[in-house]
Scaffold this active site. Structure first.
Site, PDB file in Angstrom:
ATOM      1  N   MET A 146       0.832  -1.205   0.000  1.00  0.00           N
ATOM      2  CA  MET A 146       0.000   0.000   0.000  1.00  0.00           C
ATOM      3  C   MET A 146       0.869   1.258   0.000  1.00  0.00           C
ATOM      4  O   MET A 146       0.405   2.341   0.341  1.00  0.00           O
ATOM      5  CB  MET A 146      -0.944  -0.011   1.204  1.00  0.00           C
ATOM      6  CG  MET A 146      -1.913  -1.194   1.134  1.00  0.00           C
ATOM      7  SD  MET A 146      -3.442  -0.924   2.045  1.00  0.00           S
ATOM      8  CE  MET A 146      -2.810  -0.730   3.687  1.00  0.00           C
ATOM      9  N   ALA A 167       4.045   4.037   0.806  1.00  0.00           N
ATOM     10  CA  ALA A 167       4.812   4.584   1.931  1.00  0.00           C
ATOM     11  C   ALA A 167       5.903   3.564   2.274  1.00  0.00           C
ATOM     12  O   ALA A 167       6.028   3.087   3.399  1.00  0.00           O
ATOM     13  CB  ALA A 167       3.931   4.909   3.134  1.00  0.00           C
ATOM     14  N   LEU A 168       6.664   3.233   1.251  1.00  0.00           N
ATOM     15  CA  LEU A 168       7.583   2.096   1.328  1.00  0.00           C
ATOM     16  C   LEU A 168       8.698   2.327   2.343  1.00  0.00           C
ATOM     17  O   LEU A 168       9.231   3.427   2.461  1.00  0.00           O
ATOM     18  CB  LEU A 168       8.188   1.825  -0.057  1.00  0.00           C
ATOM     19  CG  LEU A 168       7.180   1.480  -1.153  1.00  0.00           C
ATOM     20  CD1 LEU A 168       7.898   1.228  -2.483  1.00  0.00           C
ATOM     21  CD2 LEU A 168       6.326   0.272  -0.784  1.00  0.00           C
ATOM     22  N   HIS A 169       9.032   1.265   3.063  1.00  0.00           N
ATOM     23  CA  HIS A 169      10.131   1.278   4.032  1.00  0.00           C
ATOM     24  C   HIS A 169      10.975   0.034   3.791  1.00  0.00           C
ATOM     25  O   HIS A 169      10.697  -0.753   2.875  1.00  0.00           O
ATOM     26  CB  HIS A 169       9.576   1.351   5.457  1.00  0.00           C
ATOM     27  CG  HIS A 169       8.538   0.324   5.777  1.00  0.00           C
ATOM     28  ND1 HIS A 169       8.790  -1.022   5.734  1.00  0.00           N
ATOM     29  CD2 HIS A 169       7.217   0.440   6.100  1.00  0.00           C
ATOM     30  CE1 HIS A 169       7.692  -1.694   6.056  1.00  0.00           C
ATOM     31  NE2 HIS A 169       6.710  -0.824   6.270  1.00  0.00           N
ATOM     32  N   HIS A 198       9.284  -3.378   3.193  1.00  0.00           N
ATOM     33  CA  HIS A 198       8.832  -3.612   1.813  1.00  0.00           C
ATOM     34  C   HIS A 198      10.026  -3.936   0.908  1.00  0.00           C
ATOM     35  O   HIS A 198       9.964  -4.847   0.085  1.00  0.00           O
ATOM     36  CB  HIS A 198       8.139  -2.363   1.253  1.00  0.00           C
ATOM     37  CG  HIS A 198       6.911  -1.931   1.989  1.00  0.00           C
ATOM     38  ND1 HIS A 198       6.841  -0.756   2.682  1.00  0.00           N
ATOM     39  CD2 HIS A 198       5.689  -2.512   2.116  1.00  0.00           C
ATOM     40  CE1 HIS A 198       5.635  -0.610   3.207  1.00  0.00           C
ATOM     41  NE2 HIS A 198       4.911  -1.662   2.889  1.00  0.00           N
ATOM     42  N   GLU A 218       5.908 -11.523   7.124  1.00  0.00           N
ATOM     43  CA  GLU A 218       5.382 -12.166   8.338  1.00  0.00           C
ATOM     44  C   GLU A 218       4.946 -11.149   9.376  1.00  0.00           C
ATOM     45  O   GLU A 218       4.292 -11.494  10.351  1.00  0.00           O
ATOM     46  CB  GLU A 218       6.446 -13.083   8.955  1.00  0.00           C
ATOM     47  CG  GLU A 218       6.652 -14.352   8.168  1.00  0.00           C
ATOM     48  CD  GLU A 218       7.621 -15.303   8.850  1.00  0.00           C
ATOM     49  OE1 GLU A 218       8.327 -14.880   9.788  1.00  0.00           O
ATOM     50  OE2 GLU A 218       7.667 -16.467   8.427  1.00  0.00           O
ATOM     51  N   LEU A 244       9.060  -2.438  11.452  1.00  0.00           N
ATOM     52  CA  LEU A 244       8.798  -1.357  10.502  1.00  0.00           C
ATOM     53  C   LEU A 244       7.350  -1.438  10.037  1.00  0.00           C
ATOM     54  O   LEU A 244       6.823  -2.524   9.797  1.00  0.00           O
ATOM     55  CB  LEU A 244       9.728  -1.467   9.290  1.00  0.00           C
ATOM     56  CG  LEU A 244      11.212  -1.289   9.554  1.00  0.00           C
ATOM     57  CD1 LEU A 244      11.985  -1.341   8.250  1.00  0.00           C
ATOM     58  CD2 LEU A 244      11.494   0.001  10.245  1.00  0.00           C
ATOM     59  N   SER A 245       6.727  -0.274   9.928  1.00  0.00           N
ATOM     60  CA  SER A 245       5.350  -0.199   9.461  1.00  0.00           C
ATOM     61  C   SER A 245       5.115   1.205   8.918  1.00  0.00           C
ATOM     62  O   SER A 245       5.637   2.180   9.471  1.00  0.00           O
ATOM     63  CB  SER A 245       4.383  -0.461  10.627  1.00  0.00           C
ATOM     64  OG  SER A 245       3.078  -0.038  10.281  1.00  0.00           O
TER      65      SER A 245
HETATM   66  P1  AMP Z   1       1.523  -2.872   3.507  1.00  0.00           P
HETATM   67  O1  AMP Z   1       2.065  -1.831   2.578  1.00  0.00           O
HETATM   68  O2  AMP Z   1       1.560  -2.474   4.941  1.00  0.00           O
HETATM   69  O3  AMP Z   1       0.203  -3.429   3.050  1.00  0.00           O
HETATM   70  O4  AMP Z   1       2.548  -4.077   3.427  1.00  0.00           O
HETATM   71  C1  AMP Z   1       2.897  -4.653   2.193  1.00  0.00           C
HETATM   72  C2  AMP Z   1       3.694  -5.897   2.449  1.00  0.00           C
HETATM   73  O5  AMP Z   1       4.874  -5.577   3.178  1.00  0.00           O
HETATM   74  C3  AMP Z   1       2.924  -6.931   3.280  1.00  0.00           C
HETATM   75  O6  AMP Z   1       3.210  -8.223   2.779  1.00  0.00           O
HETATM   76  C4  AMP Z   1       3.505  -6.719   4.649  1.00  0.00           C
HETATM   77  O7  AMP Z   1       3.426  -7.865   5.476  1.00  0.00           O
HETATM   78  C5  AMP Z   1       4.953  -6.411   4.318  1.00  0.00           C
HETATM   79  N1  AMP Z   1       5.592  -5.712   5.427  1.00  0.00           N
HETATM   80  C6  AMP Z   1       5.137  -4.628   6.100  1.00  0.00           C
HETATM   81  N2  AMP Z   1       5.966  -4.325   7.115  1.00  0.00           N
HETATM   82  C7  AMP Z   1       6.965  -5.243   7.082  1.00  0.00           C
HETATM   83  C8  AMP Z   1       8.136  -5.464   7.881  1.00  0.00           C
HETATM   84  N3  AMP Z   1       8.446  -4.677   8.919  1.00  0.00           N
HETATM   85  N4  AMP Z   1       8.938  -6.506   7.569  1.00  0.00           N
HETATM   86  C9  AMP Z   1       8.631  -7.319   6.519  1.00  0.00           C
HETATM   87  N5  AMP Z   1       7.548  -7.151   5.722  1.00  0.00           N
HETATM   88  C10 AMP Z   1       6.731  -6.130   6.005  1.00  0.00           C
END
Ligand code: AMP
Length: 285
Positions: free
Chosen positions: A31, A33-35, A38, A149, A185-186
């Site tokens: 979604m 806001a890449l960190h 991702h 995970e 990370l989030s």
């Molecule tokens: P999102 O953009 O939050 O929907 O996440 C996209 C993907 O990145 C999903 O598969 C998440 O589980 C993964 N993801 C988010 N945060 C992390 C993290 N800290 N470490 C590994 N994968 C992550």
């Protein structure tokens, strides 16, 4: 150069072209806001596939709270720069009509595994996730798909859906990437105020310490109750859940069977944080 496509037809023709050349493709749905979490998925994908597609789509159907959707961080320009640096081949940035065209009426609902944990507190969330991920997997047609995970229940829901619907893709789950202080990370971490950012790593610290206690043989219910109290004492507003589950099918466990996962969701001010750790077999037992 990362190629940017916004239309399904262009995505299909790119991935189809690779397939005709015998190249294996992978998709990393996000979604934005890449960190670095991702980016770790992109790196894992690059290690297994010849071509990597990253999708960025802030999926309205998986937000159970309207304010969460409005406040969700968006960072398209810096996302593109990060994808250039890490070597992703294609970025799919679909317009909303490309995912939910007028008249869209289908919901993918995975029962069982999506109930409890986040499913109990975010009504409709996993239906939204399953629906959009089914679409992104089918639209992309990649052979491999990478998920973190960090969202452990989400991975399990997606694995079940792919098996049940015979979606021809291999799901690859990757470990959680953490800050040096342990905070997972989030994208939502961007919303934490300075004081909250200092408190936030306590969640992971308590989770790891609790996993250690359980591994050492501590009684499950009392240990989880004490850990919840520690999370509140660390400044969190509420603990939605702190549960021990079987890693394979997320069955609730009231005594430790391994491999197990300890999963938590807690609110720090206005930000909901989730995390989970493995409770694995210790050497010798
Ligand atoms: P999102 O953009 O939050 O929907 O996440 C996209 C993907 O990145 C999903 O598969 C998440 O589980 C993964 N993801 C988010 N945060 C992390 C993290 N800290 N470490 C590994 N994968 C992550």
């Amino acid at each position: 150069m990362v190629e940017i496509v916004r239309r399904l037809a262009d995505l299909r023709s790119a991935v189809g072209g690779w397939r005709r050349q015998g190249l294996v493709s992978a998709v990393v749905p996000t979604m934005g806001a890449l960190h670095d979490g991702h980016i770790s998925l992109v790196q894992a994908a690059l290690a297994r596939a010849d071509r990597v597609v990253v999708t960025i789509f802030v999926n309205p159907k998986q937000f159970n709270a309207a304010t969460d959707l409005v406040n969700y961080p968006r960072a398209e320009a810096s996302d593109i720069a990060k994808l250039e640096t890490c070597g992703a081949h294609l970025l799919y940035l679909p317009a909303i009509e490309e995912i939910y065209p007028p008249g869209f009426a289908t919901t993918v609902s995975v029962t069982g595994i999506s109930e409890g944990l986040c499913g109990a507190f975010r009504p409709g969330h996993f239906d939204g996730v399953a629906t959009v991920v089914a679409k992104l997997l089918l639209q992309t047609g990649a052979e491999l798909a990478f998920f973190g995970e960090k969202d452990f229940q989400q991975v399990k829901v997606i694995e079940r859906m792919v098996r049940d619907l015979d979606i021809p893709v291999e799901i690859v789950a990757c470990p959680t990437v953490r800050e040096a202080d342990g905070l997972a990370l989030s994208s939502r971490n961007l919303r934490l105020g300075a004081a909250e950012r200092e408190q936030a790593p306590r969640l992971a610290a308590i989770l790891f310490a609790t996993a250690d206690r359980l591994q050492a043989g501590a009684a499950v219910a009392a240990t989880l109750e004490a850990a919840s109290a520690e999370i509140i004492a660390a400044g969190f507003r509420t603990v939605e859940y702190l549960e021990l589950r079987a890693e394979s099918d997320l069955r609730p466990l009231d005594t430790l069977e391994r491999p197990a996962r300890l999963l938590v969701a807690a609110w720090l001010g206005e930000t909901r944080l989730i995390d989970n750790v493995a409770v694995v077999r210790r050497g010798g037992d």
